[in-house]
Design an enzyme around this catalytic site. Structure first.
Site, PDB file in Angstrom:
ATOM      1  N   GLY A  36      14.474  24.893  28.646  1.00  0.00           N
ATOM      2  CA  GLY A  36      15.165  24.104  27.626  1.00  0.00           C
ATOM      3  C   GLY A  36      15.476  22.709  28.128  1.00  0.00           C
ATOM      4  O   GLY A  36      14.799  22.205  29.040  1.00  0.00           O
ATOM      5  N   GLY A  45      17.705  21.467  30.088  1.00  0.00           N
ATOM      6  CA  GLY A  45      17.946  21.333  31.531  1.00  0.00           C
ATOM      7  C   GLY A  45      16.628  21.250  32.289  1.00  0.00           C
ATOM      8  O   GLY A  45      16.430  20.380  33.141  1.00  0.00           O
ATOM      9  N   THR A  55      14.174  28.228  24.142  1.00  0.00           N
ATOM     10  CA  THR A  55      15.594  28.500  23.966  1.00  0.00           C
ATOM     11  C   THR A  55      15.773  29.376  22.733  1.00  0.00           C
ATOM     12  O   THR A  55      15.117  29.160  21.720  1.00  0.00           O
ATOM     13  CB  THR A  55      16.447  27.230  23.766  1.00  0.00           C
ATOM     14  OG1 THR A  55      17.682  27.590  23.145  1.00  0.00           O
ATOM     15  CG2 THR A  55      15.785  26.194  22.884  1.00  0.00           C
ATOM     16  N   ASP A  82      18.371  29.221  21.160  1.00  0.00           N
ATOM     17  CA  ASP A  82      19.263  28.428  20.301  1.00  0.00           C
ATOM     18  C   ASP A  82      18.513  27.487  19.359  1.00  0.00           C
ATOM     19  O   ASP A  82      19.122  26.911  18.463  1.00  0.00           O
ATOM     20  CB  ASP A  82      20.210  27.592  21.162  1.00  0.00           C
ATOM     21  CG  ASP A  82      21.199  28.445  21.922  1.00  0.00           C
ATOM     22  OD1 ASP A  82      21.404  29.605  21.529  1.00  0.00           O
ATOM     23  OD2 ASP A  82      21.751  27.951  22.917  1.00  0.00           O
ATOM     24  N   ARG A 113      37.561  45.994   5.545  1.00  0.00           N
ATOM     25  CA  ARG A 113      37.958  45.126   6.660  1.00  0.00           C
ATOM     26  C   ARG A 113      37.238  43.788   6.627  1.00  0.00           C
ATOM     27  O   ARG A 113      36.188  43.647   6.017  1.00  0.00           O
ATOM     28  CB  ARG A 113      37.553  45.775   7.979  1.00  0.00           C
ATOM     29  CG  ARG A 113      38.495  46.811   8.472  1.00  0.00           C
ATOM     30  CD  ARG A 113      37.927  47.440   9.732  1.00  0.00           C
ATOM     31  NE  ARG A 113      38.852  48.442  10.230  1.00  0.00           N
ATOM     32  CZ  ARG A 113      38.495  49.447  11.024  1.00  0.00           C
ATOM     33  NH1 ARG A 113      37.234  49.578  11.391  1.00  0.00           N
ATOM     34  NH2 ARG A 113      39.378  50.313  11.440  1.00  0.00           N
ATOM     35  N   GLU A 115      29.364  30.613  18.955  1.00  0.00           N
ATOM     36  CA  GLU A 115      30.362  30.582  20.041  1.00  0.00           C
ATOM     37  C   GLU A 115      30.970  29.196  20.254  1.00  0.00           C
ATOM     38  O   GLU A 115      32.113  29.077  20.690  1.00  0.00           O
ATOM     39  CB  GLU A 115      29.715  31.074  21.345  1.00  0.00           C
ATOM     40  CG  GLU A 115      28.520  30.219  21.762  1.00  0.00           C
ATOM     41  CD  GLU A 115      27.715  30.773  22.924  1.00  0.00           C
ATOM     42  OE1 GLU A 115      28.044  31.847  23.445  1.00  0.00           O
ATOM     43  OE2 GLU A 115      26.736  30.110  23.289  1.00  0.00           O
ATOM     44  N   ARG A 127      38.530  42.845  12.522  1.00  0.00           N
ATOM     45  CA  ARG A 127      37.977  43.212  13.833  1.00  0.00           C
ATOM     46  C   ARG A 127      36.911  42.201  14.213  1.00  0.00           C
ATOM     47  O   ARG A 127      36.241  41.641  13.344  1.00  0.00           O
ATOM     48  CB  ARG A 127      37.343  44.599  13.782  1.00  0.00           C
ATOM     49  CG  ARG A 127      38.302  45.715  13.442  1.00  0.00           C
ATOM     50  CD  ARG A 127      39.315  45.948  14.564  1.00  0.00           C
ATOM     51  NE  ARG A 127      40.272  46.969  14.187  1.00  0.00           N
ATOM     52  CZ  ARG A 127      40.107  48.272  14.434  1.00  0.00           C
ATOM     53  NH1 ARG A 127      39.008  48.697  15.022  1.00  0.00           N
ATOM     54  NH2 ARG A 127      41.020  49.131  14.070  1.00  0.00           N
ATOM     55  N   GLN A 181      21.298  39.146  22.247  1.00  0.00           N
ATOM     56  CA  GLN A 181      20.415  38.213  21.531  1.00  0.00           C
ATOM     57  C   GLN A 181      19.288  37.684  22.410  1.00  0.00           C
ATOM     58  O   GLN A 181      18.302  37.152  21.933  1.00  0.00           O
ATOM     59  CB  GLN A 181      21.228  37.010  21.011  1.00  0.00           C
ATOM     60  CG  GLN A 181      22.199  37.388  19.946  1.00  0.00           C
ATOM     61  CD  GLN A 181      23.340  36.393  19.843  1.00  0.00           C
ATOM     62  OE1 GLN A 181      23.311  35.491  19.021  1.00  0.00           O
ATOM     63  NE2 GLN A 181      24.348  36.537  20.678  1.00  0.00           N
TER      64      GLN A 181
HETATM   65  O1  F6P Z   1      20.610  29.029  26.515  1.00  0.00           O
HETATM   66  C1  F6P Z   1      21.326  29.185  25.421  1.00  0.00           C
HETATM   67  C2  F6P Z   1      22.436  30.149  25.484  1.00  0.00           C
HETATM   68  O2  F6P Z   1      21.945  31.241  24.842  1.00  0.00           O
HETATM   69  C3  F6P Z   1      23.717  29.626  24.857  1.00  0.00           C
HETATM   70  O3  F6P Z   1      23.783  29.752  23.480  1.00  0.00           O
HETATM   71  C4  F6P Z   1      24.773  30.384  25.598  1.00  0.00           C
HETATM   72  O4  F6P Z   1      25.992  29.697  25.608  1.00  0.00           O
HETATM   73  C5  F6P Z   1      24.190  30.470  26.937  1.00  0.00           C
HETATM   74  O5  F6P Z   1      22.807  30.551  26.792  1.00  0.00           O
HETATM   75  C6  F6P Z   1      24.729  31.601  27.753  1.00  0.00           C
HETATM   76  O6  F6P Z   1      24.061  31.642  28.939  1.00  0.00           O
HETATM   77  P1  F6P Z   1      24.480  32.470  30.218  1.00  0.00           P
HETATM   78  O7  F6P Z   1      23.364  33.385  30.456  1.00  0.00           O
HETATM   79  O8  F6P Z   1      24.626  31.468  31.263  1.00  0.00           O
HETATM   80  O9  F6P Z   1      25.739  33.190  29.902  1.00  0.00           O
END
Ligand code: F6P
Length: 360
Positions: free
Chosen positions: A114, A116, A137, A139, A174, A234, A277, A285
């Site tokens: 990705g 990085g 990714t 994401d 719920r 998140e 809840r 995922q």
């Molecule tokens: O690379 C994306 C991701 O899936 C993010 O959405 C998430 O915050 C992160 O990876 C979590 O990565 P790690 O494996 O470092 O917990």
């Protein structure tokens, strides 16, 4: 020709399909292929570099994870090193990496990762290393490509979770809050939320208010629909607030966001009086077998990366710009991160069918 393949950052379903396609394409040209273990750490004496042949990639397209392993804390330009007192520091080990690659006769590297990994590839390019990138990714937040492999699998996993939450939420009247991945981008929450029939979708790109979220739940209640499903990325932030941070990240890692579902669930229950809840879907995922769409895209990307090497497209990333596979310079990819456009038709579609984003 001798090339090497590296997988870096968080894993995504489809990585093995990319590796397989790249190896088979390269071998059919008569090239040698090496696999660098754990991102670039394998070139820094941490693990190893292994030969990849037709036999090593047989049958791996359907497997999740990566046969090369990966790391999200191994940038050769800021390599985490422990100090004797137990604290950590970061050192630039890129020259060592370049030399090791040269000694192994590596003429080009396919870096699958990705943002990085793209930054690392760009920095290595400046040191004369010939790199071609493949976007990865779950994401879907890499620019210049319509989508990345892994995203469809993650959306499917989240959608199936929403399907299951519906039946139990309805039985108990719920509210269920599902937290999905998406630190900075809400694509998984948006796509899974619409496909999985959520009532509220909260994403980092649209600030939300608790009042508006509760209003939606109470309106449903008043109309006889006594359960509600909220899907929250998140990294989603309340208006004027910050993303929720959870736990401690290790040196060299990004901060860990998360915990929003639990906090939001408590607030919804306090405000509406409805039993609420929450659950975090988390790394489910990222795991498992890639969907057919992701396997196909990953295979196309792997073969295209080898073609990009043959075409000497150093410093480029392969990308899907439907219906074509193209190559894009890394600088262009990194210029702007990809985020959900609040005006996008999927957001509009969601609003038209009554889904709330907690903002109006
Ligand atoms: O690379 C994306 C991701 O899936 C993010 O959405 C998430 O915050 C992160 O990876 C979590 O990565 P790690 O494996 O470092 O917990």
């Amino acid at each position: 020709m001798r090339i090497a393949i590296s997988t870096g950052g968080g894993d995504a379903p489809g990585l093995n399909a990319v590796i397989r396609a790249a190896v088979l394409s390269a071998r059919s040209r008569g090239w040698d292929v090496l696999g660098i273990k754990r991102g670039f750490a394998g070139l820094l004496g941490e693990d190893e570099v292994v030969p990849l042949t037709e036999a090593s990639v047989r049958g791996i397209a359907s497997l999740g994870g990566t046969i090369l392993r990966t790391t999200n804390r191994g940038s050769p330009f800021a390599y985490p090193v422990p100090r004797p007192d137990g604290s950590w520091t970061q050192v630039d080990r890129s020259d060592e990496l370049v030399e090791n690659a040269r000694n192994l006769g590596i003429e080009a590297i396919i870096s699958i990762g990705g943002d990085g990994s793209l930054k690392i590839a760009q920095q290595l390019g400046a040191k004369g290393v010939r790199v071609v990138c493949v976007p990865k990714t779950i994401d879907n937040d890499v620019s210049c490509t319509i989508t990345t492999f892994g995203f469809d699998t993650a959306v499917t996993t989240a959608m199936e979770a929403l399907d299951k939450l519906h039946t139990t939420a309805e039985s108990h009247d719920r509210v269920m809050v599902l937290e999905v991945m998406g630190r900075d981008a809400g694509f998984i929450a948006l796509h899974a939320g619409v496909a999985g029939d959520a009532d509220v979708i909260l994403i980092p790109e649209i600030e939300w208010e608790l009042d508006k979220v509760c209003e939606k739940i109470q309106d449903r209640d008043a109309s006889g629909k006594r359960f509600s499903i909220v899907v929250v990325a998140e990294g989603a932030r309340p208006k004027g607030g910050e993303a929720s941070i959870i736990g401690e990240s290790l040196p060299g890692q990004d901060r860990r966001v998360g915990g929003i579902a639990e906090r939001l669930g408590v607030s919804i229950q306090q405000r509406t009086g409805k039993e609420t809840r929450s659950l975090v879907l988390g790394h489910l995922q990222r795991g498992g077998s890639p969907t057919g769409y992701d396997r196909l895209l990953a295979t196309r990307f792997g073969a295209a990366a080898v073609q990009a090497i043959a075409d000497r497209k150093w410093g480029h990333m392969v990308a899907l710009q439907s219906p074509h596979l193209v190559t894009v310079p890394i600088e262009e990819v990194l210029r702007e991160p990809k985020r959900v456009d609040p005006e996008h038709d999927i957001v509009q579609t969601a609003r038209r069918i009554g889904i709330s984003f907690g903002d109006r």
